[in-house]
Design a protein around this motif. Structure first.
Motif, PDB file in Angstrom:
ATOM      1  N   ALA A 137      53.560  42.667  24.642  1.00  0.00           N
ATOM      2  CA  ALA A 137      53.770  41.261  24.984  1.00  0.00           C
ATOM      3  C   ALA A 137      52.477  40.626  25.493  1.00  0.00           C
ATOM      4  CB  ALA A 137      54.862  41.136  26.039  1.00  0.00           C
ATOM      5  N   ILE A 138      52.294  39.357  25.174  1.00  0.00           N
ATOM      6  CA  ILE A 138      51.166  38.594  25.709  1.00  0.00           C
ATOM      7  C   ILE A 138      51.404  38.340  27.188  1.00  0.00           C
ATOM      8  CG2 ILE A 138      49.850  36.451  25.514  1.00  0.00           C
ATOM      9  CD1 ILE A 138      49.587  38.324  23.104  1.00  0.00           C
ATOM     10  N   GLU A 139      50.435  38.678  28.015  1.00  0.00           N
ATOM     11  CA  GLU A 139      50.584  38.501  29.466  1.00  0.00           C
ATOM     12  C   GLU A 139      50.556  37.012  29.830  1.00  0.00           C
ATOM     13  OE1 GLU A 139      51.306  40.792  31.539  1.00  0.00           O
ATOM     14  OE2 GLU A 139      50.953  42.570  30.286  1.00  0.00           O
ATOM     15  N   PRO A 140      51.421  36.606  30.761  1.00  0.00           N
ATOM     16  CA  PRO A 140      51.501  35.167  31.094  1.00  0.00           C
ATOM     17  C   PRO A 140      50.312  34.634  31.873  1.00  0.00           C
ATOM     18  CG  PRO A 140      52.942  36.453  32.521  1.00  0.00           C
ATOM     19  CD  PRO A 140      52.409  37.404  31.495  1.00  0.00           C
ATOM     20  N   GLY A 141      49.580  35.503  32.564  1.00  0.00           N
ATOM     21  CA  GLY A 141      48.450  35.041  33.360  1.00  0.00           C
ATOM     22  C   GLY A 141      47.832  36.176  34.145  1.00  0.00           C
ATOM     23  N   MET A 142      46.777  35.865  34.873  1.00  0.00           N
ATOM     24  CA  MET A 142      46.027  36.894  35.597  1.00  0.00           C
ATOM     25  C   MET A 142      46.798  37.480  36.765  1.00  0.00           C
ATOM     26  SD  MET A 142      43.167  37.776  34.306  1.00  0.00           S
ATOM     27  CE  MET A 142      42.590  38.658  35.735  1.00  0.00           C
ATOM     28  N   LEU A 143      47.837  36.806  37.247  1.00  0.00           N
ATOM     29  CA  LEU A 143      48.564  37.303  38.406  1.00  0.00           C
ATOM     30  C   LEU A 143      49.688  38.257  38.040  1.00  0.00           C
ATOM     31  CD1 LEU A 143      48.700  34.110  40.656  1.00  0.00           C
ATOM     32  CD2 LEU A 143      47.082  36.019  40.709  1.00  0.00           C
ATOM     33  N   ALA A 144      49.891  38.501  36.758  1.00  0.00           N
ATOM     34  CA  ALA A 144      50.858  39.522  36.349  1.00  0.00           C
ATOM     35  C   ALA A 144      50.318  40.898  36.736  1.00  0.00           C
ATOM     36  CB  ALA A 144      51.118  39.435  34.850  1.00  0.00           C
ATOM     37  N   TRP A 145      51.218  41.874  36.885  1.00  0.00           N
ATOM     38  CA  TRP A 145      50.782  43.148  37.465  1.00  0.00           C
ATOM     39  C   TRP A 145      49.851  43.948  36.549  1.00  0.00           C
ATOM     40  CZ3 TRP A 145      51.766  48.114  35.730  1.00  0.00           C
ATOM     41  CH2 TRP A 145      52.755  48.257  34.740  1.00  0.00           C
ATOM     42  N   ARG A 146      50.080  43.909  35.249  1.00  0.00           N
ATOM     43  CA  ARG A 146      49.209  44.692  34.361  1.00  0.00           C
ATOM     44  C   ARG A 146      47.764  44.182  34.384  1.00  0.00           C
ATOM     45  NH1 ARG A 146      51.842  48.393  31.088  1.00  0.00           N
ATOM     46  NH2 ARG A 146      54.054  47.992  30.671  1.00  0.00           N
ATOM     47  N   PRO A 147      47.519  42.869  34.257  1.00  0.00           N
ATOM     48  CA  PRO A 147      46.131  42.395  34.343  1.00  0.00           C
ATOM     49  C   PRO A 147      45.473  42.738  35.676  1.00  0.00           C
ATOM     50  CG  PRO A 147      47.521  40.694  33.391  1.00  0.00           C
ATOM     51  CD  PRO A 147      48.435  41.778  33.867  1.00  0.00           C
ATOM     52  N   LEU A 148      46.238  42.680  36.758  1.00  0.00           N
ATOM     53  CA  LEU A 148      45.658  43.004  38.060  1.00  0.00           C
ATOM     54  C   LEU A 148      45.271  44.477  38.141  1.00  0.00           C
ATOM     55  CD1 LEU A 148      47.964  40.942  40.455  1.00  0.00           C
ATOM     56  CD2 LEU A 148      45.578  40.480  39.850  1.00  0.00           C
ATOM     57  N   VAL A 149      46.128  45.352  37.622  1.00  0.00           N
ATOM     58  CA  VAL A 149      45.793  46.780  37.615  1.00  0.00           C
ATOM     59  C   VAL A 149      44.592  47.033  36.700  1.00  0.00           C
ATOM     60  CG1 VAL A 149      46.606  49.081  36.979  1.00  0.00           C
ATOM     61  CG2 VAL A 149      48.132  47.509  38.172  1.00  0.00           C
ATOM     62  N   GLY A 150      44.580  46.386  35.534  1.00  0.00           N
ATOM     63  CA  GLY A 150      43.434  46.534  34.634  1.00  0.00           C
ATOM     64  C   GLY A 150      42.142  46.069  35.272  1.00  0.00           C
ATOM     65  N   LEU A 151      42.203  44.956  36.003  1.00  0.00           N
ATOM     66  CA  LEU A 151      41.014  44.453  36.693  1.00  0.00           C
ATOM     67  C   LEU A 151      40.551  45.435  37.767  1.00  0.00           C
ATOM     68  CD1 LEU A 151      39.084  42.038  36.934  1.00  0.00           C
ATOM     69  CD2 LEU A 151      40.661  41.047  38.618  1.00  0.00           C
ATOM     70  N   ALA A 152      41.501  46.042  38.464  1.00  0.00           N
ATOM     71  CA  ALA A 152      41.141  47.032  39.490  1.00  0.00           C
ATOM     72  C   ALA A 152      40.476  48.257  38.854  1.00  0.00           C
ATOM     73  CB  ALA A 152      42.389  47.447  40.267  1.00  0.00           C
ATOM     74  N   ILE A 153      40.991  48.709  37.703  1.00  0.00           N
ATOM     75  CA  ILE A 153      40.386  49.849  37.013  1.00  0.00           C
ATOM     76  C   ILE A 153      38.972  49.504  36.565  1.00  0.00           C
ATOM     77  CG2 ILE A 153      40.533  51.315  34.962  1.00  0.00           C
ATOM     78  CD1 ILE A 153      43.600  51.003  35.149  1.00  0.00           C
ATOM     79  N   LEU A 154      38.804  48.293  36.031  1.00  0.00           N
ATOM     80  CA  LEU A 154      37.489  47.855  35.578  1.00  0.00           C
ATOM     81  C   LEU A 154      36.504  47.817  36.740  1.00  0.00           C
ATOM     82  CD1 LEU A 154      36.388  46.926  32.797  1.00  0.00           C
ATOM     83  CD2 LEU A 154      36.763  44.575  33.541  1.00  0.00           C
ATOM     84  N   ALA A 155      36.956  47.298  37.884  1.00  0.00           N
ATOM     85  CA  ALA A 155      36.090  47.233  39.062  1.00  0.00           C
ATOM     86  C   ALA A 155      35.736  48.632  39.560  1.00  0.00           C
ATOM     87  CB  ALA A 155      36.782  46.440  40.165  1.00  0.00           C
ATOM     88  N   ALA A 156      36.704  49.553  39.528  1.00  0.00           N
ATOM     89  CA  ALA A 156      36.442  50.918  39.982  1.00  0.00           C
ATOM     90  C   ALA A 156      35.422  51.603  39.082  1.00  0.00           C
ATOM     91  CB  ALA A 156      37.753  51.708  40.014  1.00  0.00           C
ATOM     92  N   LEU A 157      35.535  51.396  37.771  1.00  0.00           N
ATOM     93  CA  LEU A 157      34.569  51.988  36.850  1.00  0.00           C
ATOM     94  C   LEU A 157      33.176  51.412  37.076  1.00  0.00           C
ATOM     95  CD1 LEU A 157      36.728  51.998  33.600  1.00  0.00           C
ATOM     96  CD2 LEU A 157      35.915  54.010  34.835  1.00  0.00           C
ATOM     97  N   ALA A 158      33.105  50.096  37.291  1.00  0.00           N
ATOM     98  CA  ALA A 158      31.810  49.467  37.539  1.00  0.00           C
ATOM     99  C   ALA A 158      31.170  50.013  38.814  1.00  0.00           C
ATOM    100  CB  ALA A 158      31.971  47.948  37.626  1.00  0.00           C
ATOM    101  N   LEU A 159      31.973  50.193  39.869  1.00  0.00           N
ATOM    102  CA  LEU A 159      31.440  50.747  41.111  1.00  0.00           C
ATOM    103  C   LEU A 159      31.002  52.202  40.931  1.00  0.00           C
ATOM    104  CD1 LEU A 159      33.868  49.323  43.818  1.00  0.00           C
ATOM    105  CD2 LEU A 159      31.421  48.845  43.578  1.00  0.00           C
ATOM    106  N   ALA A 160      31.778  52.945  40.129  1.00  0.00           N
ATOM    107  CA  ALA A 160      31.428  54.343  39.887  1.00  0.00           C
ATOM    108  C   ALA A 160      30.095  54.475  39.170  1.00  0.00           C
ATOM    109  CB  ALA A 160      32.526  55.014  39.058  1.00  0.00           C
ATOM    110  N   VAL A 161      29.683  53.423  38.472  1.00  0.00           N
ATOM    111  CA  VAL A 161      28.377  53.421  37.813  1.00  0.00           C
ATOM    112  C   VAL A 161      27.295  52.896  38.757  1.00  0.00           C
ATOM    113  CG1 VAL A 161      27.028  52.504  35.892  1.00  0.00           C
ATOM    114  CG2 VAL A 161      29.431  53.138  35.541  1.00  0.00           C
ATOM    115  N   ALA A 162      27.589  51.790  39.431  1.00  0.00           N
ATOM    116  CA  ALA A 162      26.562  51.111  40.220  1.00  0.00           C
ATOM    117  C   ALA A 162      26.143  51.907  41.451  1.00  0.00           C
ATOM    118  CB  ALA A 162      27.074  49.730  40.633  1.00  0.00           C
ATOM    119  N   LEU A 163      27.093  52.476  42.179  1.00  0.00           N
ATOM    120  CA  LEU A 163      26.757  53.155  43.430  1.00  0.00           C
ATOM    121  C   LEU A 163      25.868  54.385  43.224  1.00  0.00           C
ATOM    122  CD1 LEU A 163      30.084  52.822  45.450  1.00  0.00           C
ATOM    123  CD2 LEU A 163      27.969  51.511  45.696  1.00  0.00           C
ATOM    124  N   PRO A 164      26.201  55.275  42.262  1.00  0.00           N
ATOM    125  CA  PRO A 164      25.283  56.410  42.045  1.00  0.00           C
ATOM    126  C   PRO A 164      23.898  55.988  41.585  1.00  0.00           C
ATOM    127  CG  PRO A 164      27.432  56.877  41.104  1.00  0.00           C
ATOM    128  CD  PRO A 164      27.437  55.429  41.496  1.00  0.00           C
TER     129      PRO A 164
END
Length: 612
Positions: free
Chosen positions: A318-345
């Motif tokens: 299904a097309i997500e209704p917006g950024m505040l839906a739970w899947r986009p928020l979890v995806g954004l958190a995963i993306l941020a975690a991956l970015a931090l896992a690269v930047a900090l080391p």
């Protein structure tokens, strides 16, 4: 008496590790072969038919043709934006050796390549100092992960395997272009050999699939993470690193030149059908919530690979209704975690394998995840093959850390922690291997693959359409029509279902319904030449010759090489008493290969001449 100090032997010499890793490699190969054994009895499935079995370019095996044509050049009407000469060459070489399309041999080759990719990951994890537990966990999970069945079981999935295999080999070769994590400096000759070997692997990876564009990026990243310049030695470090990576840069330029020559342009964006990827009809901001939600779906499948399917078309996702839906928020958190896992080391120069694994997951995912641009499908399990290398490296890092300091029982000895965490790894690998064996048993034929897809996602239009087409081939018209109707209920814009439904109804003699279905096909796809042709046939059978002729003329306008269109146009003209028009149409059909019309044309000429 003088005291004698005896040298203390090293606790973990390299010679002790070799047999243990050798045994692990053998176990990995054996477990993988057992888990994937059912695919060895499979036939050609899905795109295997057009890309491998019936591909004239594969049959000819001409290297020049392979290098100068796009991936789907041998399959008329397919995407023209892909360039994968390595993959096509592997199909052609296999055909040259076997002499005919042989599904079993193709599956054996895919499985062997997958085992080699898993062993290359084991070697890389060892090179990254994950230890026998971390390296073994990473490679074993990768080898038997159920999400890889589509890439290994589908012969066209070889593109995924080759891209990952050559990317891994490129990094392994590049690691030998200089001192690595305390190893001695290699000789100049070995450095040059390693650099050119890495370049060759980069070129082959890029020629396997577009996601391998990450391979040239991983090489300088390895330098930054694992052999940064020492204080005061930046200039000689840069000279050495530029010399090491220059051949790979050259390989990338060669690939780009070949690609531009074959496609006529450097960048050819994919234009997927909205049924395959509904995101193609959305703007970048509208697409973003769903694209982020896809990341959550992919990561969930990597951890819990239970509900698997060969198709996610139409409304399955299904097309997500917006950024505040739970899947986009979890995806954004995963993306941020991956970015931090690269930047900090990179900033702290610690946790290097974590950063390397995160980059290896993130970069290829950005190519296939619809975040930056829409790709050929909204979601596909085979897309995870290359990113999952990074996921498995991160998993290996996590298991190594767990074994070194298991928090629940701090009083445990290191050996006891190692055995406990090792048991967890064994249980996960066993569960994944069983699920892979189960899934590989499904990957046998179009019927079994898409029956499973329809069972997992009943709203899949493509699964229902293919099952309908298979039912029609076997003479089960009622089942076929029911499947076509399910496909259209899920996705009313699915043109192939409208067309095949109309053809089947015409074959059953239900001409009014057939005409309605074919007209709907043309309304949704006005340039569909075969739909115009079959509409003309149905109208002719109804006795509506004027309308039939109009439809047939549209067919040959949209496809001037449609021999049967010209033949039928001649038949209609002859039925209406227009001998000259009939003769002209038949001549066009004969020129296109319809030699069976020659006697009819001669008979028409004889009638025009009359008795002498």
């Amino acid at each position: 008496m003088a005291r004698r100090d005896h040298p203390v032997p090293p606790s973990r010499p390299a010679t002790v590790l070799r047999p243990r890793f050798g045994a692990l490699a053998a176990a990995l190969a054996a477990i993988t072969l057992v888990a994937y054994a059912p695919v060895l009895t499979a036939g050609f499935v899905q795109d295997d038919h057009v890309a491998v079995e019936d591909n004239p370019i594969v049959a000819r095996g001409d290297v020049g043709e392979i290098l100068t044509t796009d991936y789907w050049a041998g399959a008329r009407g397919q995407d023209r934006s892909l360039y994968r000469p390595t993959t096509v060459a592997s199909f052609a070489l296999e055909r040259r050796l076997v002499g005919r399309p042989e599904a079993t041999i193709s599956h054996v080759v895919n499985l062997v390549l997958h085992v080699l990719a898993s062993l290359a990951l084991l070697a890389l994890a060892r090179r990254l100092d994950l230890g026998i537990l971390g390296a073994g966990a990473a490679a074993l999970v990768f080898a038997v992960h159920p999400v890889h069945v589509e890439a290994v079981g589908g012969i066209v999935g070889r593109a995924e395997i080759l891209a990952a295999l050559f990317a891994l080999l490129a990094v392994l070769a590049y690691a030998r272009t200089g001192r690595w994590r305390g190893s001695p400096e290699p000789t100049a000759g070995r450095r040059r050999l390693a650099a050119w070997t890495a370049a060759g692997c980069v070129l082959l990876a890029l020629g396997s699939k577009e996601t391998a564009v990450v391979a040239p990026i991983l090489l300088p990243l390895a330098d930054l993470l694992f052999r940064p310049p020492e204080r005061g030695s930046l200039r000689p470090w840069l000279r050495g690193r530029v010399a090491a990576i220059a051949p790979s840069v050259l390989a990338g330029l060669v690939y780009l030149a070949l690609r531009a020559h074959a496609l006529g342009t450097l960048v050819q964006p994919q234009r997927p059908h909205p049924v395959d990827n509904p995101l193609v009809s959305l703007g970048a901001l509208e697409r973003l919530p769903t694209a982020l939600g896809l990341l959550e779906r992919y990561v969930a499948l990597l951890f819990v690979p239970l509900k698997l399917s060969a198709d996610y078309s139409g409304p399955v996702i299904a097309i997500e209704p917006g950024m505040l839906a739970w899947r986009p928020l979890v995806g954004l958190a995963i993306l941020a975690a991956l970015a931090l896992a690269v930047a900090l080391p990179l900033a702290r120069r610690r946790g290097e394998p974590t950063a390397f694994g995160a980059v290896w997951f993130l970069l290829p995912y950005l190519v296939v995840g619809n975040l930056l641009f829409p790709v050929g499908a909204i979601f596909a399990e085979r897309f995870l093959y290359l990113p999952s290398v990074g996921f498995c490296l991160l998993l290996g890092v996590a298991f190594r850390a767990l074994a070194e300091r298991y928090p629940a029982f701090p009083s445990w000895s290191s050996d006891r922690r190692l055995r406990f965490v090792g048991l967890i790894v064994v249980l996960i690998v066993a569960a994944f291997a069983f699920r892979t064996w189960e899934r590989a048993g499904v990957w046998q034929s179009d019927a079994t693959v898409f029956a499973a897809a329809a069972a997992a996602y009943p709203s899949s239009p493509r699964a229902n359409f293919i099952l309908g087409s298979l039912a029609a081939e076997h003479g089960d018209a009622d089942e076929a029509l029911a499947r076509y109707d399910r496909a259209l209920a899920a996705e009313p814009a699915y043109v192939p279902a409208w067309f095949e439904r109309g053809v089947l109804l015409a074959r059953l003699g239900r001409l009014d319904e057939a005409v309605a279905s074919l007209r709907e096909t043309i309304r949704r796809s006005p340039e569909y030449a075969l739909a115009h042709f079959d509409l003309g046939i149905a109208l002719r059978r109804q006795g509506k010759l004027d309308e039939a002729e109009t439809a047939l003329r549209q067919a040959v306008v949209h496809d001037p090489d449609l021999a049967k269109g010209w033949a039928e146009l001649g038949n209609v003209a002859a039925a209406r008493g227009r001998a000259a028009d009939a003769a002209d149409a038949w001549r066009r059909a004969i020129a296109l290969g319809r030699t069976d019309l020659v006697p009819r044309l001669e008979q028409l000429g004889a009638r025009e001449e009359g008795p002498r």
